[in-house]
Write an enzyme that holds these catalytic residues in place. Structure first.
Site, PDB file in Angstrom:
ATOM      1  N   CYS A  55      -1.103  12.227  -8.786  1.00  7.39           N
ATOM      2  CA  CYS A  55      -1.424  11.481 -10.011  1.00  7.39           C
ATOM      3  C   CYS A  55      -0.618  10.185 -10.037  1.00  7.39           C
ATOM      4  CB  CYS A  55      -1.049  12.306 -11.250  1.00  7.39           C
ATOM      5  SG  CYS A  55      -1.933  13.827 -11.375  1.00  7.39           S
ATOM      6  N   ARG A  91      -2.932   6.819  -3.991  1.00 10.36           N
ATOM      7  CA  ARG A  91      -2.217   8.105  -4.138  1.00 10.36           C
ATOM      8  C   ARG A  91      -3.172   9.283  -4.142  1.00 10.36           C
ATOM      9  NH1 ARG A  91       2.917   7.440  -6.445  1.00 10.36           N
ATOM     10  NH2 ARG A  91       2.758   9.324  -7.676  1.00 10.36           N
ATOM     11  N   TRP A 131      -4.959  13.693  -9.911  1.00  8.22           N
ATOM     12  CA  TRP A 131      -5.268  14.492  -8.726  1.00  8.22           C
ATOM     13  C   TRP A 131      -5.136  15.939  -9.189  1.00  8.22           C
ATOM     14  CZ3 TRP A 131      -2.672  17.465  -4.721  1.00  8.22           C
ATOM     15  CH2 TRP A 131      -3.403  17.536  -3.541  1.00  8.22           C
ATOM     16  N   ASN A 143       2.410  12.788 -14.514  1.00  8.78           N
ATOM     17  CA  ASN A 143       2.317  13.098 -13.084  1.00  8.78           C
ATOM     18  C   ASN A 143       3.322  14.209 -12.812  1.00  8.78           C
ATOM     19  OD1 ASN A 143       1.942  13.175 -10.323  1.00  8.78           O
ATOM     20  ND2 ASN A 143       3.506  11.612  -9.947  1.00  8.78           N
ATOM     21  N   GLY A 144       2.834  15.320 -12.261  1.00  7.66           N
ATOM     22  CA  GLY A 144       3.732  16.441 -11.941  1.00  7.66           C
ATOM     23  C   GLY A 144       3.070  17.753 -12.331  1.00  7.66           C
ATOM     24  N   GLU A 184       1.466  15.098  16.504  1.00  4.63           N
ATOM     25  CA  GLU A 184       1.166  14.017  15.561  1.00  4.63           C
ATOM     26  C   GLU A 184      -0.180  13.377  15.895  1.00  4.63           C
ATOM     27  OE1 GLU A 184       1.958  13.302  12.831  1.00  4.63           O
ATOM     28  OE2 GLU A 184       1.198  11.293  12.510  1.00  4.63           O
ATOM     29  N   LYS A 231      -3.238  13.200  13.139  1.00  3.23           N
ATOM     30  CA  LYS A 231      -3.836  11.897  12.791  1.00  3.23           C
ATOM     31  C   LYS A 231      -5.353  11.967  12.909  1.00  3.23           C
ATOM     32  CE  LYS A 231      -1.635  10.018  10.922  1.00  3.23           C
ATOM     33  NZ  LYS A 231      -0.478  10.704  10.683  1.00  3.23           N
ATOM     34  N   GLU A 284      -6.980  14.316  10.193  1.00  2.00           N
ATOM     35  CA  GLU A 284      -6.925  13.964   8.766  1.00  2.00           C
ATOM     36  C   GLU A 284      -7.775  12.736   8.429  1.00  2.00           C
ATOM     37  OE1 GLU A 284      -3.132  13.003   7.151  1.00  2.00           O
ATOM     38  OE2 GLU A 284      -2.436  12.051   8.963  1.00  2.00           O
ATOM     39  N   HIS A 340      -2.902  30.218  28.632  1.00  2.00           N
ATOM     40  CA  HIS A 340      -2.647  31.567  28.074  1.00  2.00           C
ATOM     41  C   HIS A 340      -3.592  31.906  26.927  1.00  2.00           C
ATOM     42  CE1 HIS A 340       0.880  32.100  30.584  1.00  2.00           C
ATOM     43  NE2 HIS A 340       1.188  30.840  30.333  1.00  2.00           N
ATOM     44  N   LYS A 390      -1.497  10.750  -0.816  1.00  2.00           N
ATOM     45  CA  LYS A 390      -0.422  10.079  -0.083  1.00  2.00           C
ATOM     46  C   LYS A 390       0.915  10.779  -0.296  1.00  2.00           C
ATOM     47  CE  LYS A 390       1.533   7.092   2.510  1.00  2.00           C
ATOM     48  NZ  LYS A 390       1.292   7.215   3.972  1.00  2.00           N
TER      49      LYS A 390
HETATM   50  C1  AGP Z   1       0.652  11.992   6.950  1.00  2.00           C
HETATM   51  O1  AGP Z   1      -0.364  11.417   7.798  1.00  2.00           O
HETATM   52  C2  AGP Z   1       0.096  13.058   6.118  1.00  2.00           C
HETATM   53  N1  AGP Z   1      -0.811  12.442   5.188  1.00  2.00           N
HETATM   54  C3  AGP Z   1       1.036  14.046   5.473  1.00  2.00           C
HETATM   55  O2  AGP Z   1       1.115  15.103   6.386  1.00  2.00           O
HETATM   56  C4  AGP Z   1       2.482  13.587   5.141  1.00  2.00           C
HETATM   57  O3  AGP Z   1       3.160  13.293   6.334  1.00  2.00           O
HETATM   58  C5  AGP Z   1       3.223  14.745   4.458  1.00  2.00           C
HETATM   59  O4  AGP Z   1       2.545  15.054   3.268  1.00  2.00           O
HETATM   60  C6  AGP Z   1       4.680  14.433   4.159  1.00  2.00           C
HETATM   61  O5  AGP Z   1       4.760  13.325   3.287  1.00  2.00           O
HETATM   62  P1  AGP Z   1       6.184  12.601   3.100  1.00  2.00           P
HETATM   63  O6  AGP Z   1       6.576  12.050   4.441  1.00  2.00           O
HETATM   64  O7  AGP Z   1       5.951  11.550   2.064  1.00  2.00           O
HETATM   65  O8  AGP Z   1       7.160  13.647   2.642  1.00  2.00           O
END
Ligand code: AGP
Length: 589
Positions: A2, A27, A75, A101-102, A461, A465, A468, A484, A584
């Site tokens: 949010c 966000r 959100w 937000n929270g 990673e 990427k 997502e 395996h 985000k």
């Molecule tokens: C990153 O590509 C992702 N969207 C997500 O995994 C992110 O890295 C994770 O939520 C941690 O966020 P932060 O680094 O703000 O703690």
């Protein structure tokens, strides 16, 4: 997550609120709304969907001359996305209005108590209880009522509140969820984060946990958790306004990948480690989520390789609830771009309870994790707007290399780190080749990433990427482990990305590459200049990264992976900067 925005000034509030909400869109949200305080009347306009839906409902002429209001992008956490569950939420009498937000963890109990006192609820949200509870606690002093209310809340909140009895005033409160405030000659602002108000002011007040505030057209008053008025010093933000815009790139993500060289230069120039007394911890616990976790896995290999200190890497959400071996004398490294990820924030608090020293590697200045850790190192990546983290990951790696050097001392050579930014520029010059490979491979049902050692850590990673932002299924596998079981999934045409930057195990990876090719895989190799020719004899898809100390190759090898994911997503027509289902900053558990 949010986003909240609020303003009070000698201007029309509606355009300011809508523009602020635009800046918060990244966000991640599913509904939006605003509340305008005109003289002694609060008017709310809110709806499910994107900001465009809200704009259609707002008649700006209605609110001409009204300079005070609050806004929200939601959100969903409690109650599905809907008009009625959207914020702002209003109290029974209509005199109090709240954006939040929270998550309020004890909202059910509060809701029951309020219902027993004659209150009725129209939404399924946790936030609505706050609006009614402020009214329930109100006895003439809004700040006192707000402070009493937040003292009854368990959970996380950044609140914006307006009360029809005090025109021109906005009240705020904050615990665990971020909140910033700003003041200019024309008015005052509150927001969930800096880009939402950066065009108005660079001097930003960071709300502290438990603090409340009352802002007016020309005034700001801050109160600590005891209700005492306090003075706050703003931080000066030197991001240029453009750095929160796309600057000619099609997507924020592509812009941010190209910012990696400069971001790493800024990280390497940060001297915060010099002043830290870290000593030689008996054990290191790296705690993070998602991409930040993957930076931690790379760091594990690097720190164990250079200083021999045992490193355990944990998902924050797992660390929190399992019996942990963290204790006094240990170092808990908390990695987080946003510094607000609730899983990571609470895991850090657990590490502190277990008397481990906490060192936060964070990008957002003044964020919750940064403020609560014993030490903090800022990665200085600048605002990362795309939901998929790229430059933040690269700067996290750079920070971890600097930390490894501090721990290893002369056992580690680090001068080649300074060469990395220039090397990334060279890798970026191959983006057309990567785009071509993406156009050949993006149709794959699943795309596998394999590597050994640091290359395996890095492949995690690359795989995330791709998943997502392109929604293509992907897995990262240790090259030696594929046989395996999972190799059963390799069939004719399956794309496999082989990361092969480590000389001492390069030939082993050649064997693993042949294994998948024998089963029909289409192989793309990421390797160094020294091995390029050998790789080109094995496959027609090779991306070359410059020769560098193999320890630092993740810093350059990740860029082709990020670009590959980006081009696959573009080819598939995905919303690259705001992928479905993602946010985000994940400030819910
Ligand atoms: C990153 O590509 C992702 N969207 C997500 O995994 C992110 O890295 C994770 O939520 C941690 O966020 P932060 O680094 O703000 O703690």
């Amino acid at each position: 997550m949010c986003g909240i925005i609020g303003c009070s000034g000698n201007f029309d509030a509606v355009p300011v609120l809508l523009r602020g909400l635009e800046k918060l869109e990244y966000r991640g949200y599913d509904s939006a709304g605003i509340a305008i305080l005109c003289e002694n009347k609060i008017q709310v306009v809110k709806c499910k969907g994107r900001l465009a839906n809200l704009r259609e409902k707002v008649d700006e002429g209605m609110f001409r001359g009204c300079g005070t209001g609050i806004g929200h992008t939601r959100w969903a956490t409690h109650g599905e996305p809907s008009d009625v569950n959207s914020h702002p939420h209003i109290s029974r009498s209509g005199m109090f209005c709240v954006v939040h937000n929270g998550i309020i963890e004890n909202y059910s109990m509060i809701r029951e108590n309020l219902i027993e006192n004659g209150y009725e609820f129209v939404s399924q949200t946790d936030t609505e209880v706050i609006a009614h509870l402020i009214e329930f606690n109100f006895n003439g002093d809004v700040v006192r009522a707000l402070q009493k209310t937040v003292n009854q809340l368990e959970g996380s909140y950044a609140l914006g509140v307006v009360y029809s009895g005090t025109p021109g005033k906005i009240y705020s409160a904050r615990k665990d969820s971020p909140l910033v405030l700003g003041q200019t000659a024309s008015g005052c602002y509150i927001a969930s984060d800096i880009p939402a108000i950066l065009e108005y002011t660079r001097d930003i007040f960071i709300a502290g946990d438990g603090e409340t505030a009352c802002i007016g057209r020309e005034s700001m008053e801050f109160y600590n958790s005891m209700g005492m008025e306090i003075k706050k010093i703003p931080i000066h933000v030197d991001w240029d306004a453009g750095s929160a815009e796309k600057e000619g790139y099609e997507h924020f993500m592509l812009k941010e990948i190209h910012e990696e060289p400069d971001a790493i230069r800024r990280t390497l120039a940060n001297r915060q480690f010099d002043k830290m007394e870290i000593g030689r911890p008996g054990r290191i616990h790296i705690i993070a989520c998602g991409t930040a976790y993957h930076a931690g896995v790379v760091a594990k290999y690097v720190i164990e390789e250079t200083s021999g200190i045992p490193v355990e890497v944990s998902y924050a959400s797992e660390f929190r609830y399992r019996k942990s071996i963290a204790g006094p004398g240990d170092l808990a490294i908390i990695i987080s771009q946003s510094g607000e990820t609730i899983d990571t924030l609470f895991a850090m608090r657990k590490a502190k309870e277990m008397k481990s020293r906490t060192l936060a590697i964070v990008n957002v200045v003044g964020s919750s994790i940064a403020r609560e850790a014993d030490d903090v190192f800022y990665t200085r990546a600048g605002p990362e707007i795309a939901v998929a983290s790229t430059k933040a990951y690269s700067t996290q790696l750079a920070a971890m290399f600097m930390l490894a050097k501090k721990l290893a001392g002369n056992m580690m050579r680090s001068e080649e780190l300074e060469l990395i930014p220039g090397m990334i520029d060279m890798v970026l010059s191959q983006k057309e080749k990567v785009s071509r490979f993406a156009s050949e491979l993006h149709g794959g049902k699943s795309i596998f990433f394999i590597g050994r050692g640091l290359d395996y850590a890095l492949s995690m990673e690359g795989s995330l990427k791709l998943k997502e932002i392109s929604y293509i299924h992907s897995e990262a596998y240790a090259g030696g482990e594929l046989k395996h079981g999972t190799i059963a999934l390799i069939e004719e045409g399956t794309p496999v990305i082989c990361c092969m930057t480590q000389p001492h195990i390069f030939q082993k990876m050649v064997g693993n590459m042949r294994e998948v090719q024998a089963r029909g895989a289409r192989v793309l190799v990421i390797t160094t200049s020294s091995f390029r020719e050998q790789a080109e004899r094995l496959t027609d898809m090779v991306v070359e990264i410059p020769d560098v100390d193999p320890l630092f190759s993740p810093l350059t090898a990740v860029t082709p992976m990020q670009l590959f994911a980006y081009y696959c997503a573009v080819l598939k027509g995905c919303d690259v900067d705001k992928p479905r289902n993602l946010a985000k900053s994940v400030t819910v558990e």
